[in-house]
Design a protein around this motif. Sequence first.
Motif, PDB file in Angstrom:
ATOM      1  N   GLY A   1     -18.067 -24.570 -45.637  1.00  0.00           N
ATOM      2  CA  GLY A   1     -19.174 -25.464 -45.727  1.00  0.00           C
ATOM      3  C   GLY A   1     -19.761 -25.484 -47.452  1.00  0.00           C
ATOM      4  O   GLY A   1     -19.160 -24.531 -48.442  1.00  0.00           O
ATOM      5  N   LEU A   2     -20.662 -26.203 -47.580  1.00  0.00           N
ATOM      6  CA  LEU A   2     -21.200 -26.444 -49.021  1.00  0.00           C
ATOM      7  C   LEU A   2     -22.775 -26.660 -48.927  1.00  0.00           C
ATOM      8  O   LEU A   2     -23.243 -27.261 -47.984  1.00  0.00           O
ATOM      9  CB  LEU A   2     -20.484 -27.361 -49.909  1.00  0.00           C
ATOM     10  N   VAL A   3     -23.581 -25.706 -49.770  1.00  0.00           N
ATOM     11  CA  VAL A   3     -24.940 -26.043 -49.793  1.00  0.00           C
ATOM     12  C   VAL A   3     -25.239 -26.010 -51.394  1.00  0.00           C
ATOM     13  O   VAL A   3     -24.942 -25.186 -51.994  1.00  0.00           O
ATOM     14  CB  VAL A   3     -25.774 -24.672 -48.889  1.00  0.00           C
ATOM     15  N   LEU A   4     -26.006 -27.072 -51.626  1.00  0.00           N
ATOM     16  CA  LEU A   4     -26.466 -27.348 -52.893  1.00  0.00           C
ATOM     17  C   LEU A   4     -27.965 -27.728 -52.939  1.00  0.00           C
ATOM     18  O   LEU A   4     -28.641 -28.296 -52.095  1.00  0.00           O
ATOM     19  CB  LEU A   4     -25.787 -28.835 -53.497  1.00  0.00           C
ATOM     20  N   GLU A   5     -28.608 -27.166 -54.167  1.00  0.00           N
ATOM     21  CA  GLU A   5     -29.839 -27.291 -54.308  1.00  0.00           C
ATOM     22  C   GLU A   5     -30.017 -28.944 -54.790  1.00  0.00           C
ATOM     23  O   GLU A   5     -31.071 -29.507 -54.540  1.00  0.00           O
ATOM     24  CB  GLU A   5     -30.568 -26.580 -55.457  1.00  0.00           C
ATOM     25  N   ASP A   6     -29.352 -29.560 -55.459  1.00  0.00           N
ATOM     26  CA  ASP A   6     -29.112 -30.908 -55.586  1.00  0.00           C
ATOM     27  C   ASP A   6     -28.292 -31.561 -54.916  1.00  0.00           C
ATOM     28  O   ASP A   6     -27.675 -31.014 -53.954  1.00  0.00           O
ATOM     29  CB  ASP A   6     -29.144 -31.044 -57.323  1.00  0.00           C
ATOM     30  N   GLY A   7     -27.737 -32.914 -55.597  1.00  0.00           N
ATOM     31  CA  GLY A   7     -26.612 -33.400 -54.858  1.00  0.00           C
ATOM     32  C   GLY A   7     -26.973 -34.384 -53.715  1.00  0.00           C
ATOM     33  O   GLY A   7     -27.619 -33.840 -52.509  1.00  0.00           O
TER      34      GLY A   7
ATOM     35  N   GLU B   1     -34.366 -27.125 -44.269  1.00  0.00           N
ATOM     36  CA  GLU B   1     -34.135 -28.537 -44.133  1.00  0.00           C
ATOM     37  C   GLU B   1     -33.528 -29.082 -45.737  1.00  0.00           C
ATOM     38  O   GLU B   1     -34.226 -28.848 -46.449  1.00  0.00           O
ATOM     39  CB  GLU B   1     -35.424 -29.449 -43.681  1.00  0.00           C
ATOM     40  N   GLY B   2     -32.426 -29.743 -45.386  1.00  0.00           N
ATOM     41  CA  GLY B   2     -32.287 -30.345 -46.639  1.00  0.00           C
ATOM     42  C   GLY B   2     -31.677 -31.772 -46.433  1.00  0.00           C
ATOM     43  O   GLY B   2     -32.089 -32.268 -45.431  1.00  0.00           O
ATOM     44  N   LYS B   3     -30.661 -32.370 -47.028  1.00  0.00           N
ATOM     45  CA  LYS B   3     -30.173 -33.767 -46.677  1.00  0.00           C
ATOM     46  C   LYS B   3     -28.530 -33.866 -46.330  1.00  0.00           C
ATOM     47  O   LYS B   3     -28.009 -32.875 -47.087  1.00  0.00           O
ATOM     48  CB  LYS B   3     -30.217 -34.469 -48.056  1.00  0.00           C
ATOM     49  N   ALA B   4     -28.372 -34.190 -45.071  1.00  0.00           N
ATOM     50  CA  ALA B   4     -26.822 -34.199 -44.799  1.00  0.00           C
ATOM     51  C   ALA B   4     -26.080 -34.886 -45.854  1.00  0.00           C
ATOM     52  O   ALA B   4     -26.297 -35.964 -46.082  1.00  0.00           O
ATOM     53  CB  ALA B   4     -26.811 -34.801 -43.347  1.00  0.00           C
TER      54      ALA B   4
ATOM     55  N   PRO C   1     -18.517 -29.399 -44.117  1.00  0.00           N
ATOM     56  CA  PRO C   1     -19.749 -29.970 -43.819  1.00  0.00           C
ATOM     57  C   PRO C   1     -20.348 -29.537 -45.044  1.00  0.00           C
ATOM     58  O   PRO C   1     -20.157 -28.573 -45.971  1.00  0.00           O
ATOM     59  CB  PRO C   1     -20.251 -28.863 -42.849  1.00  0.00           C
ATOM     60  N   ALA C   2     -21.350 -30.259 -45.645  1.00  0.00           N
ATOM     61  CA  ALA C   2     -22.141 -30.340 -46.918  1.00  0.00           C
ATOM     62  C   ALA C   2     -23.745 -30.688 -46.732  1.00  0.00           C
ATOM     63  O   ALA C   2     -24.084 -31.332 -46.064  1.00  0.00           O
ATOM     64  CB  ALA C   2     -21.602 -30.772 -48.167  1.00  0.00           C
ATOM     65  N   VAL C   3     -24.532 -29.721 -47.063  1.00  0.00           N
ATOM     66  CA  VAL C   3     -25.845 -30.182 -47.002  1.00  0.00           C
ATOM     67  C   VAL C   3     -26.414 -29.970 -48.475  1.00  0.00           C
ATOM     68  O   VAL C   3     -26.317 -29.180 -49.182  1.00  0.00           O
ATOM     69  CB  VAL C   3     -26.819 -29.385 -46.085  1.00  0.00           C
ATOM     70  N   GLY C   4     -27.322 -31.157 -49.061  1.00  0.00           N
ATOM     71  CA  GLY C   4     -27.624 -31.018 -50.241  1.00  0.00           C
ATOM     72  C   GLY C   4     -29.358 -31.004 -50.286  1.00  0.00           C
ATOM     73  O   GLY C   4     -29.733 -31.051 -49.226  1.00  0.00           O
TER      74      GLY C   4
ATOM     75  N   ASP D   1     -25.138 -27.236 -41.241  1.00  0.00           N
ATOM     76  CA  ASP D   1     -25.207 -28.249 -40.489  1.00  0.00           C
ATOM     77  C   ASP D   1     -24.944 -29.614 -41.041  1.00  0.00           C
ATOM     78  O   ASP D   1     -26.177 -30.051 -41.492  1.00  0.00           O
ATOM     79  CB  ASP D   1     -26.150 -28.330 -39.004  1.00  0.00           C
ATOM     80  N   GLY D   2     -24.043 -30.063 -41.298  1.00  0.00           N
ATOM     81  CA  GLY D   2     -23.758 -31.287 -42.192  1.00  0.00           C
ATOM     82  C   GLY D   2     -24.181 -32.608 -41.148  1.00  0.00           C
ATOM     83  O   GLY D   2     -24.073 -33.597 -41.670  1.00  0.00           O
ATOM     84  N   SER D   3     -24.395 -32.481 -40.178  1.00  0.00           N
ATOM     85  CA  SER D   3     -25.021 -33.511 -39.191  1.00  0.00           C
ATOM     86  C   SER D   3     -26.368 -33.847 -39.005  1.00  0.00           C
ATOM     87  O   SER D   3     -26.891 -34.998 -39.161  1.00  0.00           O
ATOM     88  CB  SER D   3     -24.396 -33.510 -37.642  1.00  0.00           C
ATOM     89  N   THR D   4     -27.175 -32.656 -39.365  1.00  0.00           N
ATOM     90  CA  THR D   4     -28.607 -32.997 -39.370  1.00  0.00           C
ATOM     91  C   THR D   4     -29.164 -32.527 -40.828  1.00  0.00           C
ATOM     92  O   THR D   4     -30.335 -32.727 -40.994  1.00  0.00           O
ATOM     93  CB  THR D   4     -29.015 -31.901 -38.283  1.00  0.00           C
ATOM     94  N   GLY D   5     -28.438 -32.143 -41.657  1.00  0.00           N
ATOM     95  CA  GLY D   5     -28.861 -31.646 -42.805  1.00  0.00           C
ATOM     96  C   GLY D   5     -29.628 -30.130 -42.836  1.00  0.00           C
ATOM     97  O   GLY D   5     -30.741 -30.176 -43.849  1.00  0.00           O
ATOM     98  N   THR D   6     -29.315 -29.386 -41.830  1.00  0.00           N
ATOM     99  CA  THR D   6     -29.879 -27.970 -41.842  1.00  0.00           C
ATOM    100  C   THR D   6     -29.095 -26.908 -42.226  1.00  0.00           C
ATOM    101  O   THR D   6     -27.902 -27.078 -42.046  1.00  0.00           O
ATOM    102  CB  THR D   6     -30.372 -27.693 -40.258  1.00  0.00           C
ATOM    103  N   VAL D   7     -29.845 -25.930 -42.783  1.00  0.00           N
ATOM    104  CA  VAL D   7     -29.251 -24.632 -42.938  1.00  0.00           C
ATOM    105  C   VAL D   7     -29.698 -23.515 -42.394  1.00  0.00           C
ATOM    106  O   VAL D   7     -31.130 -23.517 -42.427  1.00  0.00           O
ATOM    107  CB  VAL D   7     -29.034 -24.459 -44.590  1.00  0.00           C
ATOM    108  N   GLN D   8     -29.172 -22.850 -41.773  1.00  0.00           N
ATOM    109  CA  GLN D   8     -29.592 -21.620 -41.106  1.00  0.00           C
ATOM    110  C   GLN D   8     -29.087 -20.369 -41.757  1.00  0.00           C
ATOM    111  O   GLN D   8     -27.719 -19.986 -42.058  1.00  0.00           O
ATOM    112  CB  GLN D   8     -28.911 -21.566 -39.566  1.00  0.00           C
ATOM    113  N   LEU D   9     -30.020 -19.584 -42.641  1.00  0.00           N
ATOM    114  CA  LEU D   9     -29.747 -18.360 -43.015  1.00  0.00           C
ATOM    115  C   LEU D   9     -30.154 -17.353 -42.434  1.00  0.00           C
ATOM    116  O   LEU D   9     -30.872 -17.183 -41.712  1.00  0.00           O
ATOM    117  CB  LEU D   9     -30.464 -18.620 -44.667  1.00  0.00           C
ATOM    118  N   ARG D  10     -29.233 -16.399 -42.602  1.00  0.00           N
ATOM    119  CA  ARG D  10     -29.295 -15.089 -41.597  1.00  0.00           C
ATOM    120  C   ARG D  10     -29.562 -15.322 -40.209  1.00  0.00           C
ATOM    121  O   ARG D  10     -30.490 -14.781 -39.832  1.00  0.00           O
ATOM    122  CB  ARG D  10     -30.009 -14.000 -42.143  1.00  0.00           C
TER     123      ARG D  10
END
Length: 762
Positions: A363-369, A191-194, A385-388, A406-415
């Motif tokens: 897509g883009l996934v960030l630890e910060d942001g 879980e991150g932030k959309a 789509p991006a999740v921070g 998933d930039g609408s919910t702020g979720t990242v599915q890995l593998r």
Amino acid sequence: MAEQERPIRSAHGGPRLLLRRLREAMAEPISAQARLDKIVVHIASNMVAEVCSLYVLRSDGRLELFATEGLNREAVHLTTMRTGEGLVGLIAETAEPLALSDAQSHPAFSYKPETGEEIYHSFLGVPVLRGGNTLGVLVVQNRARRAYSEEEIEALQTTAMLLAEMVASGELQSIVLPGSDISIRRPLNIEGKAIADGIGLGHVVLHEPRVVIKHIVAEDLPREEKRLNEAIEEVRASIDRIVEIGDNAGAGEHRDVLEAVRMFVNDRGWLRRLTEAIHSGLTAEAAVERVQNDTRAKLQRSTDPYLRERLHDLDDLANRLLHQLTGQSFVAEHDDLPDNAIIVARNMGPAALLEYDRKKLRGLVLEDGGPSSHVAIIARALGIPAVGQVPNVTDLVETGDAIIVDGSTGTVQLRPQPDVESAYAEKARLRARRQEQYRKLRDVPSVTLDGVAIDLHMNAGLMIDLEHVSETGAASIGLFRTELQFMVAPQFPRMNAQYALYKAVMDAVPDRPVTFRTLDIGGDKILPYMAIYEEENPALGWRAIRIGLDRPGLLRSQLRAMLRAGAGRELRIMFPMIAQVSEFDAAKQIVERELAHQKLHGYELPTDVKLGIMVEVPSVLWQLDDFVDRVDFMSVGSNDLVQYLFAADRDNQRVSARFDPLSPAVLRALRKIVRRAAIKNKPVTLCGEIGGKPLEALALIGIGYRGLSMAASSVGPVKAALVAMNAAETSVFVNELLESRSGADSIRHELAAYAEAKGIPL
Ligand code: PEP
Ligand code: MG
């Protein structure tokens, strides 16, 4: 007993010979199980131990015995324990080695009868680590009570590093029991932030690729030590250079980070550990990786935010050393980007994102942001789509891993598992269908149910944005961020290059006015080629119009480019970060002088030049009447205005997320602006990120805004909401809420309930 507790020197050639043996075993064309069986025999024999066992962490959190020399072979793939259970579980949990001369008297000891281990007294176990993550535990045991020496612990850790490669390679997946998975390859739902809407399916590209260590085992120890020392010297010198010259723009680094890194590079304990790792048989780069692995494992488990922050500094240093030692590139190769790249980074400046080929980005996934950071704005402009705020993500992924953003919910599915993947593919299809519906709205008049016209403009800054103007049916470009061209260029774009871009923009929008904003750099918008002045608080520092007025040459050439591009048309120019009237007056004077100059030289002039300001510094709120008398239009920069109203850095999620723009404080401030402007009939739009969110747009229309400018992808959703609302009724509702909800932090909840009751799609 004392006599028995003697350290035993390794009688079989020492750690280096062992490493060589293991390397040979790794290369043999045999099955994974046969290879592991061989490896544990080698380790046991080399370390003069009766037992050597490898436990691998499974995705269900259990450690499974994968191979053993010395314990009962029948226990392999049968004996398991929880993380935290027994000595092996303890090592996995703490990620620290454990050496005991009398294992059975340790409080954590737990007895597994099927292994037959009761006859072994001494125990040495080390975690198998990679990128700070525990993949398993490697153990040796001796019948006699004995103390393991520091060198032996070191040697076993080095051995574990080799095994980590084997576990991470996925080779062991072939020997796991059906239905279980090896932890490092397990699917993760994080879980991150959309920060930018949309769904992207693709494969991981690490923005700062991990250095691939090809040579782990040293051939020549003195040579490795020399290489290490030279690399340290080189890194030390380069950091000194950067700190002293202050030339740190390119990497977006800050002085305090560099100072911290400099402190570590001079740290004796750290240097000693590196040398010891080389003495255990590793190449210089493998030694850096080993020591960094241990450090990460320790610091990642720390709850102290200061220590965790230091981990970033140490990572930074280790990375510099690894790049220096291997000569590998610091950033992902843009040339061989896969077709469906999902960029994963700790953090990233807006310019860095623009360097990737847009066509291949998914897509883009960030630890910060945070959502209003500029990289987020760019992601939205590009429709990526991006999740921070995804904790630790750079450590969890491997290049090429399948990943869904998933930039609408702020979720990242890995593998993701196949069923998760197909569910997301379906969600993406549904979204595409919704986009299709938005496209159909393109030609529907932008009018509320009670006939109030709302102008929806588009924010832009790049050529790539221009095609969206007609696609979305936006009324015009309400904010053209000119700094983006400067941020992606290798050097200051000359007047002609600026002219070419502005002209292209005007040509792309032939029948509607475009609002150009003059250069808004500073803060987190850094030009790599421009000397940086160290500032304690860049967001409150020398930025935007402040630079423009102090360096009028820069502003003048930009204005000249705009005036020429606007020949024969109406031209709208807006100044960012205006805080007092005299700044606007000074900027206006420069425009007038430039106009006279153009005229003198016979250039065709714009038919009309309209000058406006961004309202984004709170001081303007108490000079509204003065500004309204002078300017032709105003546009509210709510991203900055909200950051300054709440004194909460828009890039710092820890503070910015505490405050809701839908608070009475913000809405009353925004209402004040629109009301004052209305008295003198001065047009006001709002071009911050909140204008592009349907619920926020509802509130803005409710308090009186009739023009909003937003990312292209937001035009459809906002229009869908506004054509379903009644402006007068919403206005009564919102204004009453602002009066009645005294002391509330937000009216979000009430407004959302209202929208739902009225059937307004959000
Ligand atoms: C703002 O501050 O709201 C704005 C539109 O400008 P930027 O995000 O570029 O600072
Ligand atoms: Mg701004």
